[in-house]
Design a protein around this motif. Structure first.
Motif, PDB file in Angstrom:
ATOM      1  N   VAL A 247      42.009  46.362  42.485  1.00  0.00           N
ATOM      2  CA  VAL A 247      43.302  45.857  42.020  1.00  0.00           C
ATOM      3  C   VAL A 247      43.134  44.948  40.808  1.00  0.00           C
ATOM      4  O   VAL A 247      44.109  44.372  40.328  1.00  0.00           O
ATOM      5  CB  VAL A 247      44.049  45.092  43.136  1.00  0.00           C
ATOM      6  N   THR A 248      41.896  44.790  40.306  1.00  0.00           N
ATOM      7  CA  THR A 248      41.696  43.874  39.187  1.00  0.00           C
ATOM      8  C   THR A 248      40.525  44.311  38.320  1.00  0.00           C
ATOM      9  O   THR A 248      39.587  44.969  38.800  1.00  0.00           O
ATOM     10  CB  THR A 248      41.445  42.443  39.690  1.00  0.00           C
ATOM     11  N   ALA A 249      40.591  43.930  37.046  1.00  0.00           N
ATOM     12  CA  ALA A 249      39.506  44.164  36.098  1.00  0.00           C
ATOM     13  C   ALA A 249      39.657  43.179  34.959  1.00  0.00           C
ATOM     14  O   ALA A 249      40.726  42.581  34.759  1.00  0.00           O
ATOM     15  CB  ALA A 249      39.520  45.603  35.573  1.00  0.00           C
ATOM     16  N   ASN A 250      38.590  43.000  34.209  1.00  0.00           N
ATOM     17  CA  ASN A 250      38.647  42.154  33.020  1.00  0.00           C
ATOM     18  C   ASN A 250      37.542  42.593  32.069  1.00  0.00           C
ATOM     19  O   ASN A 250      36.691  43.414  32.434  1.00  0.00           O
ATOM     20  CB  ASN A 250      38.510  40.676  33.372  1.00  0.00           C
ATOM     21  N   VAL A 251      37.559  42.052  30.855  1.00  0.00           N
ATOM     22  CA  VAL A 251      36.576  42.427  29.854  1.00  0.00           C
ATOM     23  C   VAL A 251      35.892  41.183  29.296  1.00  0.00           C
ATOM     24  O   VAL A 251      36.453  40.082  29.310  1.00  0.00           O
ATOM     25  CB  VAL A 251      37.223  43.224  28.694  1.00  0.00           C
ATOM     26  N   LEU A 252      34.676  41.371  28.821  1.00  0.00           N
ATOM     27  CA  LEU A 252      33.897  40.328  28.169  1.00  0.00           C
ATOM     28  C   LEU A 252      32.809  41.009  27.352  1.00  0.00           C
ATOM     29  O   LEU A 252      32.486  42.178  27.596  1.00  0.00           O
ATOM     30  CB  LEU A 252      33.283  39.376  29.187  1.00  0.00           C
ATOM     31  N   ASP A 253      32.268  40.303  26.393  1.00  0.00           N
ATOM     32  CA  ASP A 253      31.183  40.848  25.576  1.00  0.00           C
ATOM     33  C   ASP A 253      29.885  40.218  26.062  1.00  0.00           C
ATOM     34  O   ASP A 253      29.478  39.150  25.602  1.00  0.00           O
ATOM     35  CB  ASP A 253      31.426  40.529  24.102  1.00  0.00           C
ATOM     36  N   ILE A 254      29.215  40.884  27.003  1.00  0.00           N
ATOM     37  CA  ILE A 254      28.023  40.312  27.625  1.00  0.00           C
ATOM     38  C   ILE A 254      26.895  40.140  26.616  1.00  0.00           C
ATOM     39  O   ILE A 254      26.249  39.093  26.536  1.00  0.00           O
ATOM     40  CB  ILE A 254      27.552  41.208  28.793  1.00  0.00           C
ATOM     41  N   ASP A 255      26.654  41.172  25.845  1.00  0.00           N
ATOM     42  CA  ASP A 255      25.509  41.153  24.943  1.00  0.00           C
ATOM     43  C   ASP A 255      25.885  40.751  23.518  1.00  0.00           C
ATOM     44  O   ASP A 255      25.061  40.816  22.607  1.00  0.00           O
ATOM     45  CB  ASP A 255      24.819  42.512  24.924  1.00  0.00           C
ATOM     46  N   ARG A 256      27.135  40.351  23.299  1.00  0.00           N
ATOM     47  CA  ARG A 256      27.616  39.873  22.000  1.00  0.00           C
ATOM     48  C   ARG A 256      27.327  40.865  20.865  1.00  0.00           C
ATOM     49  O   ARG A 256      26.862  40.504  19.800  1.00  0.00           O
ATOM     50  CB  ARG A 256      27.019  38.495  21.692  1.00  0.00           C
ATOM     51  N   ASP A 257      27.630  42.149  21.176  1.00  0.00           N
ATOM     52  CA  ASP A 257      27.441  43.182  20.153  1.00  0.00           C
ATOM     53  C   ASP A 257      28.759  43.577  19.503  1.00  0.00           C
ATOM     54  O   ASP A 257      28.817  44.527  18.723  1.00  0.00           O
ATOM     55  CB  ASP A 257      26.765  44.410  20.749  1.00  0.00           C
ATOM     56  N   GLY A 258      29.839  42.849  19.830  1.00  0.00           N
ATOM     57  CA  GLY A 258      31.135  43.141  19.242  1.00  0.00           C
ATOM     58  C   GLY A 258      31.939  44.172  19.987  1.00  0.00           C
ATOM     59  O   GLY A 258      33.053  44.496  19.568  1.00  0.00           O
ATOM     60  N   ARG A 259      31.408  44.704  21.093  1.00  0.00           N
ATOM     61  CA  ARG A 259      32.133  45.688  21.904  1.00  0.00           C
ATOM     62  C   ARG A 259      32.443  45.081  23.266  1.00  0.00           C
ATOM     63  O   ARG A 259      31.601  44.391  23.853  1.00  0.00           O
ATOM     64  CB  ARG A 259      31.313  46.966  22.067  1.00  0.00           C
ATOM     65  N   LEU A 260      33.644  45.362  23.754  1.00  0.00           N
ATOM     66  CA  LEU A 260      34.087  44.789  25.021  1.00  0.00           C
ATOM     67  C   LEU A 260      33.467  45.532  26.200  1.00  0.00           C
ATOM     68  O   LEU A 260      33.639  46.744  26.339  1.00  0.00           O
ATOM     69  CB  LEU A 260      35.615  44.826  25.114  1.00  0.00           C
ATOM     70  N   ASP A 261      32.746  44.779  27.013  1.00  0.00           N
ATOM     71  CA  ASP A 261      32.202  45.326  28.251  1.00  0.00           C
ATOM     72  C   ASP A 261      33.227  45.133  29.367  1.00  0.00           C
ATOM     73  O   ASP A 261      34.158  44.324  29.249  1.00  0.00           O
ATOM     74  CB  ASP A 261      30.882  44.632  28.579  1.00  0.00           C
ATOM     75  N   LEU A 262      33.060  45.834  30.444  1.00  0.00           N
ATOM     76  CA  LEU A 262      34.100  45.926  31.472  1.00  0.00           C
ATOM     77  C   LEU A 262      33.555  45.537  32.836  1.00  0.00           C
ATOM     78  O   LEU A 262      32.459  45.946  33.215  1.00  0.00           O
ATOM     79  CB  LEU A 262      34.640  47.364  31.524  1.00  0.00           C
ATOM     80  N   VAL A 263      34.332  44.732  33.561  1.00  0.00           N
ATOM     81  CA  VAL A 263      34.001  44.421  34.948  1.00  0.00           C
ATOM     82  C   VAL A 263      35.195  44.812  35.809  1.00  0.00           C
ATOM     83  O   VAL A 263      36.335  44.433  35.529  1.00  0.00           O
ATOM     84  CB  VAL A 263      33.638  42.932  35.132  1.00  0.00           C
ATOM     85  N   ILE A 264      34.936  45.626  36.813  1.00  0.00           N
ATOM     86  CA  ILE A 264      35.962  46.103  37.740  1.00  0.00           C
ATOM     87  C   ILE A 264      35.680  45.519  39.111  1.00  0.00           C
ATOM     88  O   ILE A 264      34.576  45.653  39.648  1.00  0.00           O
ATOM     89  CB  ILE A 264      35.987  47.641  37.807  1.00  0.00           C
ATOM     90  N   GLY A 265      36.685  44.852  39.674  1.00  0.00           N
ATOM     91  CA  GLY A 265      36.536  44.253  40.992  1.00  0.00           C
ATOM     92  C   GLY A 265      37.045  45.163  42.088  1.00  0.00           C
ATOM     93  O   GLY A 265      38.102  45.794  41.951  1.00  0.00           O
ATOM     94  N   ASN A 266      36.304  45.234  43.169  1.00  0.00           N
ATOM     95  CA  ASN A 266      36.734  45.999  44.344  1.00  0.00           C
ATOM     96  C   ASN A 266      37.202  45.033  45.429  1.00  0.00           C
ATOM     97  O   ASN A 266      36.469  44.107  45.797  1.00  0.00           O
ATOM     98  CB  ASN A 266      35.592  46.854  44.878  1.00  0.00           C
ATOM     99  N   ALA A 267      38.408  45.238  45.900  1.00  0.00           N
ATOM    100  CA  ALA A 267      38.910  44.401  46.983  1.00  0.00           C
ATOM    101  C   ALA A 267      38.252  44.812  48.304  1.00  0.00           C
ATOM    102  O   ALA A 267      37.517  44.045  48.916  1.00  0.00           O
ATOM    103  CB  ALA A 267      40.424  44.512  47.080  1.00  0.00           C
ATOM    104  N   MET A 268      38.476  46.029  48.728  1.00  0.00           N
ATOM    105  CA  MET A 268      37.843  46.554  49.926  1.00  0.00           C
ATOM    106  C   MET A 268      36.606  47.355  49.520  1.00  0.00           C
ATOM    107  O   MET A 268      36.463  47.766  48.367  1.00  0.00           O
ATOM    108  CB  MET A 268      38.820  47.442  50.699  1.00  0.00           C
ATOM    109  N   SER A 269      35.729  47.568  50.462  1.00  0.00           N
ATOM    110  CA  SER A 269      34.540  48.359  50.171  1.00  0.00           C
ATOM    111  C   SER A 269      34.936  49.821  49.955  1.00  0.00           C
ATOM    112  O   SER A 269      35.612  50.419  50.798  1.00  0.00           O
ATOM    113  CB  SER A 269      33.533  48.270  51.315  1.00  0.00           C
ATOM    114  N   PRO A 270      34.520  50.432  48.845  1.00  0.00           N
ATOM    115  CA  PRO A 270      34.864  51.845  48.609  1.00  0.00           C
ATOM    116  C   PRO A 270      34.163  52.792  49.568  1.00  0.00           C
ATOM    117  O   PRO A 270      34.574  53.948  49.695  1.00  0.00           O
ATOM    118  CB  PRO A 270      34.389  52.083  47.166  1.00  0.00           C
ATOM    119  N   TYR A 271      33.120  52.306  50.238  1.00  0.00           N
ATOM    120  CA  TYR A 271      32.340  53.177  51.129  1.00  0.00           C
ATOM    121  C   TYR A 271      32.303  52.595  52.534  1.00  0.00           C
ATOM    122  O   TYR A 271      32.208  51.372  52.724  1.00  0.00           O
ATOM    123  CB  TYR A 271      30.918  53.358  50.585  1.00  0.00           C
ATOM    124  N   LEU A 272      32.379  53.474  53.509  1.00  0.00           N
ATOM    125  CA  LEU A 272      32.379  53.059  54.911  1.00  0.00           C
ATOM    126  C   LEU A 272      30.975  52.651  55.352  1.00  0.00           C
ATOM    127  O   LEU A 272      29.999  53.343  55.027  1.00  0.00           O
ATOM    128  CB  LEU A 272      32.889  54.200  55.791  1.00  0.00           C
TER     129      LEU A 272
END
Length: 665
Positions: free
Chosen positions: A469-494
């Motif tokens: 239900v959530t995501a955000n972006v940041l430039d981890i390696d400072r290369d000028g491109r937006l990296d992506l972090v996607i959060g999982n609320a529930m576990s996608p796998y049983l």
């Protein structure tokens, strides 16, 4: 100078084991059970109760010093019961009400109301939701049940407070009525939920064993005890016709209020020679308490939280959705949930309605994208262009139609984020998905001059199965491109399966053997520190696509129930840090240390301390654990502001430069 003490306890005083029992539970609560409390809050509450009781006793009862054992019990019980989520000083309010009731509401020199009960009820009435009773899940399931049984045994057979008839009759009658309510609502809630909810609730626990059994305020005779239990249970049942929360407290309060009135009516009209002294004593007590209360309130408002009153130059006016051109029609998605999860299907799918704002066609007007998880398939993911004057026009999104038509296999949209992944100057759309893989829609406005999108998820390598239900972006390696972090609320796998088995709320795996319930092991394991949620995914943007990073190697490896993600440079080192807002447990703060490495910042007992700097002066910002409270203190130690959630503090925090400290005292 010889001091004389009033109510000096002996080792046979039944209040001593009661106090010891409460303190044991408080220690367990802040170390194991996940109480939303800190030691400072608990100690402050108990000390304030004791001091206030001693002051009133000395002022109103002749100057002898009181041994505040009863006040310590009152403060301890309120420490367990009162929800502290909204601020540091609020817990003192029920303590004030509780202790003053002992001196203002009396009959023949004895208090009539149980102080803790009076304190919590008055607080619920006057605090406008800022004070509440602790929820049932505070103690967890099996542990709370064990505590309940142990306490019942101690109170009935060991402490010998002579209230066995009251406790037994109350429990029997209450659970009989509870069985009736469970039967009436059997189609809406599993019957066992009613009983477990009561047995694991701190409110019910304290009410049954500490409030109504108070020897100072409960009947001595067996007949009177049974009558008291019956009256409270009947009132509680009637109150459930109009509300569901805190009915036991209100029922007990009504009983004590009726008893208070009856005791005074039975005394009759006082004789003329007794009337004036009684009135003088009553006015003295009420006057002294009122002056104290008003002084404390004015001091609090003047010094604790500054009020920035002033005129505002704007107001909000509700716009009718039909007038705005926005609609969301009901859907039948809940009917498609696997029958084994129907009873919690609405809960699982309740989070997923989101709004993402962006100027898609670069006309200077903000456009909106909506996800409506439970709505009709036609409205489940909708983009509206802003035409001005609060009117919007719906734009079709054919790139999402296959997912919308096949929720059982493709999942449902449950969040959205606009960001320019390819650095072409316009924002692309990330549609988060639960029970499927997220979708990236490339914005073709710059290329074609029209509002068109094409899905590029697979080309970019974003095909991981998610419940997000959530995501955000940041430039981890400072290369000028937006990296992506996607959060999982529930576990996608049983859990429990040898081969990775996806959790799909619409179709669970079939049992592989008798008693196989692995497919149902999807809910949070605790309410205060659930660690069986989903792993958060972080993707490095390489220009032509995204590469999934190892969260363990990054230092981000947790399985919390992530509902939101914040990014920002907290320590002003040029690196973007991460904050995960988690359900059913503490939030997580990670400092970016460079070299694609993060360090989790933690504090003792769930409290995180971070130093801040404001205009060259040093102050402090306290980020509390899962209460999500923020308290700002200025360099002189005065309170600047208290917020119930960090996002509410954004207006003030923008003036602060946060400097992370290793000092996690």
């Amino acid at each position: 100078m010889n001091l004389t003490w009033d109510r000096m306890p002996t080792w046979k005083d039944p209040r001593l084991p009661f106090l010891a029992l409460l303190w044991c539970y408080l220690v367990l609560g802040i170390t194991v059970l996940g109480f939303n409390r800190s030691p400072v809050q608990i100690i402050s509450t108990i000390v304030f109760a004791c001091i206030l009781d001693m002051l009133f006793h000395a002022a109103f009862k002749g100057g002898r010093l009181l041994v505040p054992l009863s006040a310590a019990i009152t403060g301890s019980s309120l420490s367990i019961l009162v929800n502290y989520a909204h601020g540091l000083w609020y817990p003192l309010v029920p303590v004030f009400f509780a202790i003053t009731s002992k001196y203002l509401l009396t009959s023949n020199g004895r208090h009539v109301f149980n102080p803790s009960l009076f304190g919590i009820v008055l607080s619920l009435w006057v605090a406008d939701g800022m004070i509440s009773a602790a929820p049932a899940y505070q103690w967890g399931g099996s542990v709370a049940l064990a505590l309940f049984i142990v306490t019942a045994a101690l109170v009935l057979f060991v402490f010998r407070i002579k209230r066995t008839a009251l406790i037994v009759s109350f429990l029997l009658m209450y659970f009989a009525v509870l069985a009736l309510r469970a039967w009436l609502t059997r189609w809406h809630m599993p019957p066992e939920t009613w009983f477990m909810g009561a047995l694991t609730s701190p409110a019910f626990y304290l009410f049954a064993f500490f409030m109504i059994t108070d020897p100072a305020t409960s009947p001595v005779s067996r007949k009177g005890q049974i009558l008291m239990a019956a009256v409270i249970v009947i009132i509680d049942l009637l109150l459930h016709k109009v509300q569901t929360h805190s009915t036991l407290f209100y029922a007990g309060f009504i009983y004590f209020l009726a008893r208070y009135c009856w005791l005074h009516l039975r005394q009759g009209v006082p004789r003329p020679q007794d009337w004036l002294p009684a009135l003088r004593s009553t006015l003295l007590r009420w006057g002294a308490v009122s002056v104290l209360a008003v002084t404390a309130l004015l001091t609090y408002r003047a010094g604790a939280i500054p009020h920035r009153a002033g005129e505002v130059d704007f107001f909000f006016h509700e716009i009718d959705p039909l007038q705005a051109g926005i609609q969301a029609r009901p859907g039948d998605l809940l009917e498609q949930v696997d029958p084994r999860l129907l009873h919690i299907g609405k809960w699982i799918l309740s989070v997923g309605d989101a709004v993402a704002v962006n100027d898609v066609n670069e006309d200077g007007l903000p456009d909106i994208f909506l996800t409506n998880s439970l709505k009709d398939v036609r409205d489940r993911a909708a983009l509206y262009l802003n035409e001005g004057d609060f009117r919007f026009t719906r734009v079709p999104l054919p790139a999402l139609q296959d997912m919308l038509d096949q929720p059982k296999s493709q999942g449902i949209p449950s969040g959205a984020l606009w960001f320019d992944y390819d650095n072409d100057g316009d924002s692309d759309l990330l549609v988060l998905v639960s029970f499927g893989h997220s979708r990236v829609l490339k914005n073709l406005w710059r290329e074609q001059g029209a509002v068109q999108f094409v899905e590029v998820s697979e080309q970019l390598g974003l095909t991981d199965y998610t419940v997000s239900v959530t995501a955000n972006v940041l430039d981890i390696d400072r290369d000028g491109r937006l990296d992506l972090v996607i959060g999982n609320a529930m576990s996608p796998y049983l859990p429990g399966y040898e081969e990775p088995t996806r959790f799909n709320v619409f179709k669970l795996p079939e049992p592989e053997y008798s008693g196989d319930r692995r497919m149902l092991n999807v809910m949070h394991r605790t309410w205060h520190s659930a660690d069986n949620g989903g792993e958060n995914y972080l993707y490095l943007n390489q220009g032509t696509g995204f590469v999934k990073m190892s969260s363990r190697e990054l230092g981000l490896y947790e399985h919390r129930w992530t509902l939101d993600i914040g990014t920002g440079d907290l320590n002003n080192d040029g690196l973007t840090d991460l904050y995960f807002a988690n359900d059913f447990g503490p939030d997580s703060l990670y400092l970016n240390e460079g070299q694609q490495s993060f360090r989790k910042i933690t504090g003792q007992l769930g409290v995180l301390y971070i130093r801040v700097e404001e205009k060259g002066n040093t102050g402090e910002e306290y980020l509390m654990d899962h209460t999500a409270s923020v308290i700002l203190i200025d360099p002189e130690g005065r309170f600047r502001a208290v917020f119930s959630a960090p996002h509410k503090a954004s207006a003030m925090l923008k003036d602060f430069r946060v400097i992370a400290s290793d000092d996690t005292r």
